[in-house]
Design an enzyme around this catalytic site. Structure first.
Site, mmCIF file in Angstrom:
data_model
loop_
_atom_site.group_PDB
_atom_site.id
_atom_site.type_symbol
_atom_site.label_atom_id
_atom_site.label_comp_id
_atom_site.label_asym_id
_atom_site.label_seq_id
_atom_site.Cartn_x
_atom_site.Cartn_y
_atom_site.Cartn_z
ATOM 1 N N TYR A 55 13.921 -0.598 59.974
ATOM 2 C CA TYR A 55 12.673 -0.070 60.525
ATOM 3 C C TYR A 55 12.714 1.444 60.604
ATOM 4 C CZ TYR A 55 15.105 0.904 64.882
ATOM 5 O OH TYR A 55 15.971 1.411 65.803
ATOM 6 N N PHE A 66 10.662 8.877 65.581
ATOM 7 C CA PHE A 66 11.494 8.856 66.784
ATOM 8 C C PHE A 66 12.747 8.009 66.609
ATOM 9 C CE2 PHE A 66 8.136 5.689 67.439
ATOM 10 C CZ PHE A 66 8.875 4.540 67.656
ATOM 11 N N ASP A 67 12.795 7.147 65.595
ATOM 12 C CA ASP A 67 13.983 6.323 65.387
ATOM 13 C C ASP A 67 13.913 5.681 64.009
ATOM 14 O OD1 ASP A 67 16.406 5.101 65.931
ATOM 15 O OD2 ASP A 67 15.541 3.495 67.131
ATOM 16 N N ILE A 86 9.894 -4.994 71.861
ATOM 17 C CA ILE A 86 8.541 -4.826 72.386
ATOM 18 C C ILE A 86 7.631 -5.959 71.897
ATOM 19 C CG2 ILE A 86 8.725 -2.331 72.707
ATOM 20 C CD1 ILE A 86 7.197 -1.980 70.052
ATOM 21 N N TYR A 112 5.587 0.481 74.804
ATOM 22 C CA TYR A 112 6.289 0.915 76.012
ATOM 23 C C TYR A 112 5.363 1.289 77.164
ATOM 24 C CZ TYR A 112 10.229 0.778 72.897
ATOM 25 O OH TYR A 112 11.180 0.347 72.006
ATOM 26 N N PHE A 129 5.399 1.275 63.041
ATOM 27 C CA PHE A 129 6.723 0.930 62.540
ATOM 28 C C PHE A 129 6.594 0.450 61.106
ATOM 29 C CE2 PHE A 129 7.476 0.459 67.073
ATOM 30 C CZ PHE A 129 8.755 0.938 67.231
#
Length: 137
Positions: A55, A66-67, A86, A112, A129
């Protein structure tokens, strides 16, 4: 698309003795999946399956990454449908077939929420994502 719609305009159309209600909505709540590359089309995860995925997560507002498991060259493993991830992942990924690559558009209430996460995801942030389902169990 999973979730609900908001910011909807409703209007009535009357023709003869028939009344119809129409709506036009500018925002969805939940998760929306866009297909990037098809999977096998027959092998789908079930609640409780352990999945292996790649991902990359970005903020919907500005595209800031962010990731990314892809950047780390380390696939992510989790169990689907039990709240380990999530809600947007639990509901979006379970509809993917093995090998599928998709883009999940997830509103903050399925991500979140008001608290944000880890100092990198602000409160009330919608997320995107890009995900790939590599392995089931």
């Amino acid at each position: 698309v999973h979730g609900t719609l908001s910011e909807c305009l409703f209007f009535f159309v009357m023709r003869s003795s028939t009344v119809a209600l129409f709506s036009r909505c500018s925002r969805f709540f939940g998760v929306k999946k866009d297909l990037i590359a098809a999977g096998d089309g027959k092998t789908f995860p079930k609640r409780g399956d352990k999945l292996t995925m790649h991902y990359t997560g970005t903020l919907a507002s500005n595209g800031k990454k962010f990731d990314s498991s892809v950047d780390r060259k380390q696939p992510f493993q989790f169990t689907i449908g039990i709240g380990q991830v999530i809600q947007g992942w639990d509901e979006g990924v379970i509809e993917m077939s093995l090998g599928e690559k998709a883009r999940l558009h997830i509103t903050s209430d399925y991500a979140y929420g008001r608290q944000g996460a880890g100092g990198v995801i602000p409160p009330d942030a919608d997320l995107v994502f890009e995900v790939e389902l590599l392995k089931i169990n």
